[in-house]
Write a protein that holds these residues in place. Sequence first.
Motif, PDB file in Angstrom:
ATOM      1  N   LYS A 274       0.864  -1.180   0.000  1.00  0.00           N
ATOM      2  CA  LYS A 274       0.000   0.000   0.000  1.00  0.00           C
ATOM      3  C   LYS A 274       0.894   1.221   0.000  1.00  0.00           C
ATOM      4  CE  LYS A 274      -4.511   0.936   0.430  1.00  0.00           C
ATOM      5  NZ  LYS A 274      -5.610   0.244  -0.281  1.00  0.00           N
TER       6      LYS A 274
ATOM      7  N   THR B 111      -2.783   0.366  -4.129  1.00  0.00           N
ATOM      8  CA  THR B 111      -2.392  -1.019  -3.857  1.00  0.00           C
ATOM      9  C   THR B 111      -1.582  -1.556  -5.030  1.00  0.00           C
ATOM     10  OG1 THR B 111      -4.424  -1.347  -2.579  1.00  0.00           O
ATOM     11  CG2 THR B 111      -3.224  -3.315  -3.257  1.00  0.00           C
TER      12      THR B 111
ATOM     13  N   GLU C  67      -8.834  -5.852  -2.800  1.00  0.00           N
ATOM     14  CA  GLU C  67      -7.507  -6.427  -2.576  1.00  0.00           C
ATOM     15  C   GLU C  67      -7.437  -7.881  -3.028  1.00  0.00           C
ATOM     16  OE1 GLU C  67      -4.605  -6.990   1.272  1.00  0.00           O
ATOM     17  OE2 GLU C  67      -5.616  -5.073   1.008  1.00  0.00           O
TER      18      GLU C  67
ATOM     19  N   GLN D 122       5.262  -1.250   4.106  1.00  0.00           N
ATOM     20  CA  GLN D 122       4.113  -1.064   3.215  1.00  0.00           C
ATOM     21  C   GLN D 122       3.397  -2.377   2.897  1.00  0.00           C
ATOM     22  OE1 GLN D 122       6.268   0.691  -0.040  1.00  0.00           O
ATOM     23  NE2 GLN D 122       6.033   2.794   0.734  1.00  0.00           N
TER      24      GLN D 122
ATOM     25  N   LYS E 247       0.962  -5.325   3.000  1.00  0.00           N
ATOM     26  CA  LYS E 247      -0.368  -5.578   3.538  1.00  0.00           C
ATOM     27  C   LYS E 247      -0.787  -7.044   3.384  1.00  0.00           C
ATOM     28  CE  LYS E 247      -0.833  -1.334   4.693  1.00  0.00           C
ATOM     29  NZ  LYS E 247      -0.739  -0.966   6.127  1.00  0.00           N
ATOM     30  N   GLY E 248      -0.170  -7.733   2.437  1.00  0.00           N
ATOM     31  CA  GLY E 248      -0.517  -9.131   2.226  1.00  0.00           C
ATOM     32  C   GLY E 248       0.554  -9.831   1.427  1.00  0.00           C
TER      33      GLY E 248
ATOM     34  N   LYS F 299      -2.702 -12.684   4.977  1.00  0.00           N
ATOM     35  CA  LYS F 299      -2.765 -11.327   5.504  1.00  0.00           C
ATOM     36  C   LYS F 299      -1.477 -11.036   6.262  1.00  0.00           C
ATOM     37  CE  LYS F 299      -4.430  -7.373   6.912  1.00  0.00           C
ATOM     38  NZ  LYS F 299      -4.553  -6.248   5.975  1.00  0.00           N
ATOM     39  N   HIS F 300      -0.847  -9.898   5.975  1.00  0.00           N
ATOM     40  CA  HIS F 300       0.396  -9.530   6.659  1.00  0.00           C
ATOM     41  C   HIS F 300       0.067  -8.587   7.812  1.00  0.00           C
ATOM     42  CE1 HIS F 300       4.701  -8.778   7.105  1.00  0.00           C
ATOM     43  NE2 HIS F 300       4.402  -7.496   7.246  1.00  0.00           N
ATOM     44  N   TYR F 301       0.551  -8.933   8.990  1.00  0.00           N
ATOM     45  CA  TYR F 301       0.286  -8.133  10.185  1.00  0.00           C
ATOM     46  C   TYR F 301       1.546  -7.387  10.611  1.00  0.00           C
ATOM     47  CZ  TYR F 301      -3.874 -11.044  10.390  1.00  0.00           C
ATOM     48  OH  TYR F 301      -5.062 -11.683  10.085  1.00  0.00           O
TER      49      TYR F 301
ATOM     50  N   PHE G   1     -10.889  -7.172   7.759  1.00  0.00           N
ATOM     51  CA  PHE G   1      -9.902  -6.356   7.048  1.00  0.00           C
ATOM     52  C   PHE G   1     -10.275  -6.012   5.605  1.00  0.00           C
ATOM     53  CE2 PHE G   1      -7.408  -8.661  10.290  1.00  0.00           C
ATOM     54  CZ  PHE G   1      -6.823  -7.581  10.943  1.00  0.00           C
TER      55      PHE G   1
END
Length: 323
Positions: free
Chosen positions: A29, A34, A93, A118, A120-121, A138-140, A196
């Motif tokens: 992001k 995106t 997404e 940056q 996000k996944g 999903k990236h945390y 999310f």
Amino acid sequence: MIKTELVTLLKESLLNEELITAELYFILKQDQVTLLRFIDIEGETQEDLTKQFIEKVKSELIEDDSLDLISISNADDRNKVLYEYDLDEVPEEIKLINTILKDEDIPSFDFRTDELAQIKGIIVLMSNNNHNLLLYKKHYPVSLIRKDNTFTFKRIGDHKRFVSVEEDIVRINTNFEFLMIDDSLIIKELATLEKFFGFHEIIKKKAQECIIAIEQSGLLEDADVLKELIDEISYSRKLTKVLNSSPVLNKIPTPSVIAFTNIYPALKGQFQYNADNSKIVLSTKKSKHLFAKLLNDDFLQSELTKMFYDSLAKDNIPETVTS
């Protein structure tokens, strides 16, 4: 699709697994835009990642006989279930998954222009035996170890000395929330989709369509009272299921439905009715929840014991003819 069909597709996609190489992509992001970035990974590490993702698919999808597979429009509160996405609107997404299959010129992640913060996944692509299997993670933020005023150490070879890691580090495990096999999108973690990806807004739209259908059916004196619960995701899911596959709404005559509410133990005395008993009046939160369950035909009676049940999951049993 049914579970056995999904398992067959997955097994075919993993045939001759020693020939498979998993490609990884970051979803970034940047300034509200995106983007996709190919992850250039050292060969031995990529081989290890591929093996681990294959084992994850095997253990959690192929070998787990306890998992059901139902359409997401029929989602209920079961725990051990996969959902096949069958709604028209798909979160933006997740649409990027298709981009990977269509665009062969996705740029590589470049530390000069891109940042690990940056991410996000993460998408994993395994193409094999004329099948494309994609896994979405999903990236945390906790998976990013930032270089700050603390020290992270690593060893040098097999020696006794440690050195400080001077760069940010991103951690990747083999868990994933969604997968796409060929053209089918399968949701493994529904809570992630709801939290999310704006999925609740999609479900709310379907729930609103359901309320309109209920109003047009003439079953309720005032269908607008259902809107009071539409922000509850579990209730919106129930209305979405009603819209998609209710065996009651517009299929069973209103007098028969009202008569059932007066004799079934769990419903008797829970509803009010208009002056001539031709429509149901929902005046409490409990009655609104019971009404959604009524339209989903959740109240059953055993043919064998004649006992009454509130059944969450109902799988059709095909009639068979024996000679």
